[in-house]
Design an enzyme around this catalytic site. Sequence first.
Site, PDB file in Angstrom:
ATOM      1  N   GLU A   1      -0.975  -8.241   5.306  1.00  0.00           N
ATOM      2  CA  GLU A   1      -0.685  -8.430   6.737  1.00  0.00           C
ATOM      3  C   GLU A   1      -1.970  -8.338   7.575  1.00  0.00           C
ATOM      4  O   GLU A   1      -1.946  -8.624   8.767  1.00  0.00           O
ATOM      5  CB  GLU A   1       0.366  -7.403   7.201  1.00  0.00           C
ATOM      6  CG  GLU A   1      -0.101  -5.957   7.310  1.00  0.00           C
ATOM      7  CD  GLU A   1      -0.241  -5.253   5.960  1.00  0.00           C
ATOM      8  OE1 GLU A   1      -0.178  -5.920   4.910  1.00  0.00           O
ATOM      9  OE2 GLU A   1      -0.447  -4.022   5.963  1.00  0.00           O
TER      10      GLU A   1
ATOM     11  N   CYS B   1       0.822  -1.207   0.000  1.00  0.00           N
ATOM     12  CA  CYS B   1       0.000   0.000   0.000  1.00  0.00           C
ATOM     13  C   CYS B   1       0.866   1.271   0.000  1.00  0.00           C
ATOM     14  O   CYS B   1       1.491   1.565  -1.001  1.00  0.00           O
ATOM     15  CB  CYS B   1      -1.008  -0.042   1.143  1.00  0.00           C
ATOM     16  SG  CYS B   1      -2.411   1.040   0.825  1.00  0.00           S
TER      17      CYS B   1
ATOM     18  N   HIS C   1      -3.221  -5.031   1.535  1.00  0.00           N
ATOM     19  CA  HIS C   1      -2.567  -5.257   2.829  1.00  0.00           C
ATOM     20  C   HIS C   1      -2.618  -6.739   3.224  1.00  0.00           C
ATOM     21  O   HIS C   1      -3.473  -7.117   4.026  1.00  0.00           O
ATOM     22  CB  HIS C   1      -3.308  -4.492   3.928  1.00  0.00           C
ATOM     23  CG  HIS C   1      -3.098  -3.020   3.902  1.00  0.00           C
ATOM     24  ND1 HIS C   1      -2.090  -2.397   4.586  1.00  0.00           N
ATOM     25  CD2 HIS C   1      -3.784  -2.040   3.283  1.00  0.00           C
ATOM     26  CE1 HIS C   1      -2.142  -1.104   4.392  1.00  0.00           C
ATOM     27  NE2 HIS C   1      -3.171  -0.855   3.605  1.00  0.00           N
TER      28      HIS C   1
END
Length: 305
Positions: free
Chosen positions: A182, A87, A180
């Site tokens: 994560e 991002c 994202h």
Amino acid sequence: MNDIPAGGGKTVGVLALQGDFREHREMLERLGHAVREIRKAEQLDGLDALIIPGGESTTIARLLISNNLREPVRAFCASGLPVWGTCAGAILLAKEVDNLDRPGIEMMEISVKRNAFGRQLDSFEADLEVKGLEGRPFHAVFIRAPLITEVRKPATALCRLADGTIVAARQGNMLATSFHPELTGDSRLHAYFLTIGHVGSRRPAAPEGAPLELVPYLDTAGRITIWPAKQQAKQIAVEHLAGRFERGRRYTENEVNTLLVQAHTFGDHTMLRRYLCDFGFLERTADGSSYWRAETAARAPVGTP
Ligand code: GLN
């Protein structure tokens, strides 16, 4: 269980100036890797890979510059070890950004448009096919995400939305994703990331003839990628540079510059030329029109920073 066993045991740096670095840390630790939060250039030494997290790209760009991290992070990208921008991190890795008020890391041949999905789509989720990932689609979370508007060689597109919009790209050891990974339970992209670039190695071995102390500062071509902070390492680096000059030959300033440009990657040949003279490895005429390698051993530098 979503995890793919990835071998573990690596030391992965996560740039921790701002943004969601903690979420990357958790994911990497679940995969069995050690994580180091990076706030200073010295902390990059000895890493196996580096992640630039999501957050606010203008803020991270500002902090990269004020913490003297921009050039060292660029050098890390050039070292061939895996680097991944998620991002805001992808925005920073791009060479072209539509709207960033200062330079980012600028290492990938991609163009990005910030906050490109519009207000009504501030955040959304999508199931994506990612090249290189086996099995089920990857569930991706987008938050005020950038679009990758162009991918130029040697970068390639890895993943697109159903309408063709590019949301992931790779260039050798560098990976950029608009989303994202994560923030989901799926660690397959983290595991994949650690297989790109110089797999399993720390910094690449030094080229033949390079002193061992310089290994952390050199790329595979023997170029200096980071200027050492310690005086002793500086001395060794300058001596190593001096080795590029033939004894008994005169060089014009332009020739000196050309040799030095080829010998490093951080874009400061003027500083290197000054060190070579200050440390006594190169001598020059008073007007600087001619340089030659000093015959005698270099004198100890006096008061050089
Ligand atoms: N919109 C942010 C920026 O442009 C990126 C958002 C994110 O990293 N989630 O910096």
